[in-house]
Design a protein around this motif. Structure first.
Motif, PDB file in Angstrom:
ATOM      1  N   ARG B  43     168.003 -16.257 -30.236  1.00 23.25           N
ATOM      2  CA  ARG B  43     167.398 -14.937 -30.438  1.00 23.25           C
ATOM      3  C   ARG B  43     166.719 -14.824 -31.795  1.00 23.25           C
ATOM      4  N   ARG B  50     158.127 -14.518 -32.069  1.00 19.65           N
ATOM      5  CA  ARG B  50     157.457 -13.340 -31.496  1.00 19.65           C
ATOM      6  C   ARG B  50     156.682 -12.586 -32.574  1.00 19.65           C
ATOM      7  N   ASP B  54     152.841 -12.074 -32.143  1.00 23.79           N
ATOM      8  CA  ASP B  54     152.412 -10.703 -31.850  1.00 23.79           C
ATOM      9  C   ASP B  54     151.231 -10.252 -32.708  1.00 23.79           C
ATOM     10  N   GLU B  58     149.176 -10.990 -27.075  1.00 24.28           N
ATOM     11  CA  GLU B  58     149.985 -10.004 -26.372  1.00 24.28           C
ATOM     12  C   GLU B  58     150.907 -10.718 -25.400  1.00 24.28           C
ATOM     13  N   GLU B  59     152.141 -10.241 -25.322  1.00 29.55           N
ATOM     14  CA  GLU B  59     153.108 -10.896 -24.441  1.00 29.55           C
ATOM     15  C   GLU B  59     152.930 -10.418 -22.997  1.00 29.55           C
ATOM     16  N   VAL B  60     153.070 -11.336 -22.072  1.00 29.76           N
ATOM     17  CA  VAL B  60     152.921 -11.056 -20.631  1.00 29.76           C
ATOM     18  C   VAL B  60     154.012 -11.819 -19.890  1.00 29.76           C
ATOM     19  N   TYR B  61     154.018 -11.666 -18.577  1.00 28.50           N
ATOM     20  CA  TYR B  61     154.905 -12.493 -17.758  1.00 28.50           C
ATOM     21  C   TYR B  61     154.227 -12.807 -16.436  1.00 28.50           C
ATOM     22  N   TYR B 129     150.601 -14.636 -24.507  1.00 26.87           N
ATOM     23  CA  TYR B 129     151.666 -15.655 -24.499  1.00 26.87           C
ATOM     24  C   TYR B 129     152.817 -15.156 -23.662  1.00 26.87           C
TER      25      TYR B 129
END
Lengths: 472, 472
Positions: B43, B50, B54, B58-61, B129
């Protein structure tokens, strides 16, 4: 344009795509893509859940792949899942010796390790959780976040205890934590103990959180299972007691899927798009400058000043794009921005701003001095109270207590009645209404004003207050 | 007991299990369980990554499952992966119409959506990402975090740009971000452009970060690929240019696997266990009271007072267990606690504490007044500098510049030499040493003191400074 929320199914499908929560165009049925905007919402929601879980649990990660030999060990468990498990049969061009299942849930991945982790009474209570993707081969109609083939973030907790009583205590803890989570999201719920024929495969009993969706159907948004020593016996999980003897552990498990986000979007949204509590909104505040020829610089400077004042404390954007203000309102309402600030030349001169909350959609002029952190946090709290109140009122409207089945012509929402333990009475009422018995109330909400005990609506014997609805 | 670090392979296997990073006992080869303690480390490491990503991404899935039809579209890509893909052939008892691959990497899941997301030049640069589990059917010897069948957290970025030049700029950005990440972890690296025969399947070229492990073998800990318009052509990803014509986009992708944690554990650890930089240590400070009969209360009260002073700012524990102090030292050294504070009766009387840093293992008495937030942060920074220095010194020792192949009898570590572009020269030196050409240096470290250009060690023609090693 968004369909009216009255047409809930179309509204849901469209708002998820248009507000950029998930992209539904991935080329496999039942699989969806989290857009950057949707992913932010997901992050903020899960941050809260992690905060809640971290108080009593530790986060871990177990493998996605479960060998057929482990998945099949608990007889009822495998029976409950065998129709919906994805099987990996090949690695490269080789056929695997032992087929691997994509986890539909992780009991059979975790409990062989619990056998190794638990030695003595001092190792308990053991409470872990993980946030992982799980897979179900859904053959029914699929829907983003509600019924899908990859649940991209199942939040599952697993615990072990020294006795049935301590497991029972933990069930209470789990219920308390899930209440805290859903209260935070302003989502109302009913807490029901599922009838035996609908419990988790392998559990002693199952308690579920249900909410009521805009179309009146209920949706299960969380489950808490007491596994007793069923899995402990299957996986041989024993511990040394204080007096040196050996005993099986007692277990519980509980989980929340992505339906928490489906409920959040569905319950609060309106004809204009999504509505979200301030804490989880990806964008909390939008500033929209209203530009007229000649005063552009003045307005932009004032808008930037306000932006600068807020950006340290909130997720705020200044929409400087070329679109008309109306188009900007439309866009940010769709995307649930809780607080909109408009600034025109007049506001500049008066040192005022026009504010508007997403749920109320009423404009109000305030002095710029009142636009401070403390006030905004207060307004955010007020807005959440409004959302919670409105959602609860909707839920109450959809629930009806009945004393005889003749009172209902067309089932809409949830009906509440007394039902005995006899499985035949349960089956009968399910058949009459083509709906599901949700079970007995674990907690009877004050506002429901019903007695816990009463005569079974089918046979007239002693019954407990229960609920029935059509469900997702 | 831990084997000495000299026996690196055994040390690694044991320290991962004993320090409770991962449990290697999961009943499928190449799959491991993250313990609660290991998960905390993960973590903290990923929080930093992150934070770095950032800023520009931008974070995606995206879904885990990729249909065979998409995975197979890019010819070189599928050739590179077909031997190591897990295939899902059945859902429940049904055979699937189209086989589904468990993502080995996500280009073919993401790029069909990029085709839908990208319309105009204004949509770029597009940088996303995701941190996801990916799967490889490894048939070789598996090792936790290094070579495994489920990489539980692959951090992969994917970008799209208007031109080759803009993609090149982004490659520089990616390298900058990865340097920032590894500098944060005090892990030294070499940045090399892989030879053409070792590039990512489907890429124009590949740049890799390599570090040197304690046994002298290199480990690839990050890759950055310029995909040019190769995938854009396969997936038909076009955009409208400023002047209204249509053009293919240019893409890059880059990723870091769990090897970042393998490197962190391997490079800093010693015979006593793990050593971690303060920022990522799951427990940053341990307080150990040294109890003698008669003064227990005094010591415990003083220890609690210090604990209370530190717990708001740091991840600190007070070890009140019944174990002997020596056993406590052993345990917390194994688990990498950077700062240990010992308190005995004498320290109580003098208002002193004995501190010791995990990397130095020297005791030092200081006044309790000096045990403040500012000092601890300063010491943490000093400790990281020591770790970085020591790690870099080790790496330098393992690198040797040579002018002719006769200089080397037994290859150990990395050799650096000039090599021409001719693939035959590359193949020849790989054969001579049974090792891998890592490629040309993208950045030549100051301390390496070598010329960029020189005569090829094999054929004598113009060559570039290059590296070769046995690799993980």
């Amino acid at each position: 344009m968004l369909p009216p929320k009255e047409n809930f199914s179309e509204w849901y499908h469209e708002v998820i795509q248009q507000a950029e929560i998930m992209d539904v165009r991935y080329p496999v049925k039942g699989l969806y893509v989290w857009f950057p905007f949707g992913f932010k919402l997901r992050r903020y929601v899960y941050e809260k859940l992690r905060e809640i879980m971290d108080k009593d649990h530790e986060e871990v990660y177990f493998p996605t792949l479960i060998p057929e030999t482990e998945l099949g060990k608990e007889g009822e468990h495998i029976k409950g899942f065998e129709d919906e498990v994805y099987w990996i049969t090949h690695g490269g061009l080789d056929e695997l010796d032992v087929k691997l299942a994509l986890r539909p849930t992780s009991e059979t991945a975790i409990y062989p390790m619990f056998k190794l982790w638990i030695r003595s009474h001092a190792d308990m209570p053991l409470r872990i959780y993980q946030i992982v993707n799980v897979f179900r081969y859904e053959t029914k109609h699929t829907r983003p976040l509600i019924r899908l083939r990859e649940i991209t973030s199942f939040k599952e907790a697993h615990t072990a205890h020294r006795s049935y009583e301590e497991a029972e205590e933990n069930i209470k803890l789990a219920i308390k934590l899930y209440k805290e989570f859903y209260d935070f999201l302003a989502i109302p719920y009913l807490i029901l103990r599922r009838p035996d024929w609908d419990k988790f495969p392998g559990a002693d009993y199952t308690i579920a959180f249900d909410t009521i969706m805009p179309d009146g159907k209920t949706m299960q948004i969380g489950t808490v299972h007491n596994l007793a020593d069923n899995f402990a016996k299957t996986f041989d999980i024993k511990y040394e007691t204080v007096n040196g003897s050996h005993s099986f552990v007692y277990q519980t498990c509980y989980g929340i899927s992505e339906r928490c986000i489906a409920a959040l979007l569905s319950i609060h949204g309106d004809d204009f798009g999504l509505i979200l509590p301030f804490e989880v909104a990806p964008i909390q505040i939008v500033i929209i400058p209203i530009l007229y020829k000649g005063s552009e610089d003045k307005v932009m400077n004032f808008a930037k000043e306000i932006f600068g004042k807020l950006e340290g404390d909130f997720r705020v954007i200044l929409d400087e794009s070329d679109e008309r203000p109306g188009a900007k309102y439309y866009k940010w309402e769709l995307k649930a921005v809780p607080l909109r600030i408009e600034i025109g030349p007049k506001e500049c001169d008066e040192k005022n701003v026009v504010i508007s909350f997403r749920d109320e959609r009423k404009k109000k002029k305030i002095s710029v001095d009142d636009l401070c952190k403390e006030n905004i946090e207060k307004w955010a709290e007020d807005m959440k109270k409004r959302l919670a109140k409105r959602a609860l009122e909707f839920m109450r409207e959809k629930i009806r207590y009945i004393e005889s089945i003749e009172e209902i012509r067309n089932l809409e929402g949830v009906i509440v009645f007394h039902l005995c333990d006899n499985i035949e009475c349960g089956m009968k009422i399910e058949e009459i209404f083509s709906a599901n018995v949700l079970g007995n109330f674990v907690e009877i909400p004050d506002w429901l004003e019903v007695e816990e005990n009463g005569k079974c609506i089918i046979c007239g014997n002693n019954g407990k207050i229960s609920a029935l609805a059509k469900s997702y």
